[in-house]
Enzyme design. Structure first.
Site, PDB file in Angstrom:
ATOM      1  N   SER A  79       0.823  -1.205   0.000  1.00  0.00           N
ATOM      2  CA  SER A  79       0.000   0.000   0.000  1.00  0.00           C
ATOM      3  C   SER A  79       0.858   1.257   0.000  1.00  0.00           C
ATOM      4  CB  SER A  79      -0.879  -0.018   1.251  1.00  0.00           C
ATOM      5  OG  SER A  79      -1.747   1.086   1.248  1.00  0.00           O
ATOM      6  N   GLY A  80       0.366   2.320  -0.620  1.00  0.00           N
ATOM      7  CA  GLY A  80       1.117   3.572  -0.680  1.00  0.00           C
ATOM      8  C   GLY A  80       1.142   4.332   0.637  1.00  0.00           C
ATOM      9  N   HIS A  81      -0.013   4.368   1.323  1.00  0.00           N
ATOM     10  CA  HIS A  81      -0.112   5.280   2.467  1.00  0.00           C
ATOM     11  C   HIS A  81       0.583   4.771   3.719  1.00  0.00           C
ATOM     12  CE1 HIS A  81      -3.406   3.491   5.015  1.00  0.00           C
ATOM     13  NE2 HIS A  81      -3.661   2.848   3.901  1.00  0.00           N
ATOM     14  N   THR A 108      -9.523   3.297 -15.371  1.00  0.00           N
ATOM     15  CA  THR A 108      -8.515   4.304 -15.712  1.00  0.00           C
ATOM     16  C   THR A 108      -7.459   4.399 -14.620  1.00  0.00           C
ATOM     17  OG1 THR A 108     -10.149   5.546 -16.970  1.00  0.00           O
ATOM     18  CG2 THR A 108      -8.180   6.752 -16.264  1.00  0.00           C
ATOM     19  N   CYS A 115      -8.129  -0.894  12.373  1.00  0.00           N
ATOM     20  CA  CYS A 115      -9.160  -1.444  11.494  1.00  0.00           C
ATOM     21  C   CYS A 115     -10.213  -2.220  12.255  1.00  0.00           C
ATOM     22  CB  CYS A 115      -8.518  -2.338  10.447  1.00  0.00           C
ATOM     23  SG  CYS A 115      -7.203  -1.488   9.574  1.00  0.00           S
TER      24      CYS A 115
HETATM   25  C1  LIG Z   1      -2.968  -1.048   6.510  1.00  0.00           C
HETATM   26  C2  LIG Z   1      -2.898  -2.490   6.274  1.00  0.00           C
HETATM   27  C3  LIG Z   1      -3.723  -3.104   5.318  1.00  0.00           C
HETATM   28  C4  LIG Z   1      -4.747  -2.339   4.533  1.00  0.00           C
HETATM   29  O1  LIG Z   1      -4.144  -1.469   3.620  1.00  0.00           O
HETATM   30  P1  LIG Z   1      -4.997  -0.389   2.805  1.00  0.00           P
HETATM   31  O2  LIG Z   1      -4.070   0.078   1.750  1.00  0.00           O
HETATM   32  O3  LIG Z   1      -5.364   0.673   3.779  1.00  0.00           O
HETATM   33  O4  LIG Z   1      -6.182  -1.085   2.237  1.00  0.00           O
HETATM   34  C5  LIG Z   1      -3.584  -4.461   5.135  1.00  0.00           C
HETATM   35  N1  LIG Z   1      -2.686  -5.184   5.828  1.00  0.00           N
HETATM   36  C6  LIG Z   1      -1.871  -4.629   6.740  1.00  0.00           C
HETATM   37  C7  LIG Z   1      -0.885  -5.477   7.467  1.00  0.00           C
HETATM   38  C8  LIG Z   1      -1.949  -3.276   6.992  1.00  0.00           C
HETATM   39  O5  LIG Z   1      -1.157  -2.734   7.919  1.00  0.00           O
END
Ligand SMILES: *Cc1c(COP(=O)(O)O)cnc(C)c1O
Length: 385
Positions: A201-203, A243, A328
């Site tokens: 993931s980017g963030h 896109t 989460c």
């Molecule tokens: C944050 C996280 C995700 C979810 O990533 P998103 O890009 O926010 O959907 C999945 N797995 C782990 C281990 C994470 O820390």
């Protein structure tokens, strides 16, 4: 950022690196072309996306055509698990995952269970580590996929990925890992580690939100095929239509480039701060650390403050941002499934705080955090006595 705010919740999300923002700006303004458009303007966008894909591939030692862009790790995980399950359902309907997976993996598997798949949940020991023997004895002829996360988001525990993938490949199943917390923070060589699928993931690496990806192996030992979740247009080699999010992709590429270049520096700086924070907090009476101390990523510290409620601690900490277990699942009033799987009592799980540090933390913040946490915890305990 809000003044005086101390952000120690980098495993939930990270701030955008200013250099990443700068790299994205042209694509949020003048360079708005669709990367699929067949004109010069479109070709420029396409070329930039190609470079970003190469930057990401370089970070994990894959080929660039093995990277599929998604909206984030959750989508990458959905694509990997549902895509493989659908594609290989004639071969078998058995999937093995670890009990300490992120809810993204757990929830996808619960969904597949309702569709007739069988899921085996591997236990972990008190250190949070997967038992290889249990894994080996769980693998069956009809096992199509094994998924064990690389680094746990709550504890930072690093699983023995190479040993796990060896065992999985002996059986002919595919090996997937949720690499979200490892990607960009530690050396990953998908060939050396025998990874077939890896979401990221980017963030979580100072890139933008809403962009991530999935590594899908296209070479020995496995040319992975999967059924797409999203149809229409055939983007991303047909695996993810829609896109391209060009600014997001450029930002993710830049974040990956910076992570590769500064990994050693980040590691040194962050681990020094984390170790200091951790050793000082563990001097508070009746505290303990969650997770195998040596087999953890360098930025996380999960600490139980026995008898002090984590929610109450967080309220007391005011301007210090930390997490009680995983963000989460924090809407549910259940103890962390990761901590209870490691053998913690519900009460200890409810008394655990996760501190996760990042590139932009500084020494003064650690000093303040130690002072305030010590103060809040002893005040709470006095109230109970
Ligand atoms: C944050 C996280 C995700 C979810 O990533 P998103 O890009 O926010 O959907 C999945 N797995 C782990 C281990 C994470 O820390």
């Amino acid at each position: 950022m809000e003044k005086n705010l101390i952000y120690l919740d980098n495993n939930s999300t990270t701030p955008l690196d200013p250099r990443v923002l700068e790299s994205m700006m042209p694509y949020l303004t003048n360079q708005y072309a669709n990367a699929s458009s067949n004109h010069r303007f479109g070709h420029q966008a396409k070329d930039s996306v190609k470079i970003a894909r190469e930057q990401i591939a370089a970070l994990i030692h894959s080929e660039s055509h093995e990277i599929v862009f998604t909206s984030g790790a959750t989508e990458g995980i959905n694509l990997a698990v549902k895509g493989v399950a659908e594609f290989l359902s004639d071969k078998g309907k058995h999937i093995i995952i670890s009990a300490t997976e992120h809810t993204a993996v757990l929830d996808v598997c619960a969904f597949l269970e309702s569709k007739g798949f069988e899921i085996t949940y591997l236990r972990v020991d008190n250190d949070g580590l997967t038992d290889l023997e249990e894994l080996k004895s769980s693998i069956r002829k009809d096992t199509i996929l094994v998924s064990v996360m690389f680094v746990n988001n709550e504890t930072g525990v690093i699983q023995p990925i190479r040993e796990i993938s060896n065992a999985v490949h002996e059986s002919g199943a595919l090996f997937m890992t949720d690499g979200t917390q490892a990607f960009g923070k530690m050396l990953i060589d998908v060939d050396d580690l025998g990874i077939d699928l890896m979401a990221f993931s980017g963030h979580k690496i100072y890139g933008p939100k809403g962009i991530g990806g999935l590594f899908v192996r296209q070479r020995r030992p496995n040319r992975v095929k999967l059924t797409p979740l999203i149809h229409g247009g055939g983007h991303e080699k047909g695996m993810r239509s829609g896109t391209s999010n060009v600014p997001g992709i450029i930002g993710l590429g830049e974040a990956a480039k910076i992570a590769k270049k500064e990994m050693v520096k980040d590691r040194q700086a962050i681990s020094t701060l984390r170790d200091e924070l951790e050793s000082k907090l563990l001097k508070i009476p009746d505290t303990f650390l969650n997770g195998q101390p040596e087999k953890r990523l360098y930025n996380v510290s999960s600490i139980c403050f026995k008898g002090a409620d984590a929610d109450a601690i967080m309220i007391g900490l005011k301007s210090i941002m930390v997490s009680n277990g995983s963000a989460c699942t924090s809407t549910k009033i259940e103890p962390s499934h990761v901590l209870t799987a490691m053998g913690l009592s519900e009460e200890d799980a409810y008394s655990t705080i996760r501190f996760s540090l990042g590139r932009f933390n500084i020494q003064a913040e650690i000093d303040k955090a130690v002072d305030l946490v010590s103060h809040v915890v002893s005040a709470l305990r006095e109230m109970i006595d």
